[in-house]
Design an enzyme around this catalytic site. Sequence first.
Site, short mmCIF file in Angstrom:
data_model
loop_
_atom_site.label_atom_id
_atom_site.label_comp_id
_atom_site.label_asym_id
_atom_site.label_seq_id
_atom_site.Cartn_x
_atom_site.Cartn_y
_atom_site.Cartn_z
CG HIS A 110 27.46 -32.37 -52.91
ND1 HIS A 110 27.80 -33.58 -52.35
CD2 HIS A 110 28.33 -32.18 -53.95
CE1 HIS A 110 28.81 -34.11 -53.01
NE2 HIS A 110 29.16 -33.27 -53.98
CG ASP A 151 26.94 -34.67 -49.08
OD1 ASP A 151 27.98 -35.37 -49.10
OD2 ASP A 151 26.42 -34.21 -50.12
CG ASN A 178 22.10 -32.00 -59.44
OD1 ASN A 178 21.24 -32.37 -58.68
ND2 ASN A 178 22.08 -30.80 -60.01
CG ASP A 193 30.26 -38.46 -59.08
OD1 ASP A 193 30.83 -37.36 -59.22
OD2 ASP A 193 29.02 -38.57 -59.07
#
Length: 466
Positions: A24, A133, A363, A383
């Site tokens: 993140h 976020d 990412n 995820d």
Amino acid sequence: MAPYGTPENSQTAVVMVPLPAQGHLNQLLHLSRLLAAANLSVYYIGAATHVRQARLRVHGWNDSGTAAAAARIHFQEFETAPFQTPPPNPNSSNKFPDQLIPAITAAMSLRDPITAFVGRLSADFRRVVVIFDSLMSYVVQDLDSVSNAEAYCFRSVSAFTAYAIYWERRGMPAVAPGAEILREIPGSDGCFSPEFLEYTKHQQGAKKIFCADIYNSCNEIEGFFLDLLEKEKSTGADKVWPLGPFNPVSKLEPAGSACLEWLDRQEPDSVIFVSFGSTTSMSDEQIREIAAGLERSRQKFLWVLRDADKGDIFTGDVRKPDLPQGFEERTKKQGMIVRDWAPQLKILGHLSTGGFMSHCGWNSSIESISMGVPIVAWPMHSDQPRNAVLLTKVLRVGLEVRDWSSRDDIVGSDTVENVVMKLMACEEGNKIRKRARELGIKVRESTIVGGTSRTKMDAFIAHITR
């Protein structure tokens, strides 16, 4: 990316509020670079240890344009509540990185400092744009008290995953034409820990004050699902801004570390890059199976073997996973082990890299997609299982290591060997590599002037500086 922006943009400030976890932190730092290139003043905020972590690990910022943009990024450090930094548990039945929960929870104490900081900026700028976020919703819920501030929610996952979660929460109704793959997606079982789900309740219960969603994605990757999210207003926001890929996509200078020098000596597309991100901690038994599978495959490999991050990466001891006795000596001509932080973007962008065995965090996934490298998908939590479906079954730029239903089992060396061979030394792998390469070209072209991603970014900048 060519420089863009006007002096008028200096009247708008952007405040980035990342979740204090590497995947993140990194995405919003890369977005900071893109917005700073448009002559915007960007304030990247967080606890001192996490700001330091983000700055230490960022890579791909080695061109003159990026250096100029970086000068407009201001790092603002705040004190958070004290937190413990327990080590990761490599033998946990649930692979979710619970060791990060104390640091993430401590960041909730930024609620008042962030509101006060935005208030101070509001006196110096015509508009203050806060990009937060989605897992930091709690700390920005008071921004409606600042009259010239507006908030945008950054969704750190793929649009495909976001829509799958939305569809699941609605009770899995009839799917839209073209979205039939949703029926094959694994549910949330095993993806999160009870501790993390408790944390998310605070975020879901926060006041919803954002005016749009931002995704690190583009139409070339998942335009269909981006359109569905916007059409169905899945989060309540009227607008979806796909501004990705955030990471640099131009040719990177392949220098600066021993692993890149090693890659320079290998043949094109001959090396499989093995790395499971910053939140995966594997048992000694699983590491031995991976080692045996790689060795027997006889394929070149570059393996980043390091333990998962703690909440504060700068404190305490770090476990050094063991390899089978004699493994490094036997494979010294076949592969290389990296035990420190590796320059992943440069590795993925290297001509010798022909595949990526990955946990499928978003990412890593979008970095691999943008560099045109196919993926051996081995999701661990969060995820990642849904991202793996996107990569292997929708985009068809990867292969699965195993079905998510078998997540609790050790992956044997035979499985590792077979999937590596299939990608790196079989015709099926060549076809997947061709699709990955073609998709990578489309994604990179989308970031140049006139491309879809660049056009979206220009429109977003025009919107926030209106």
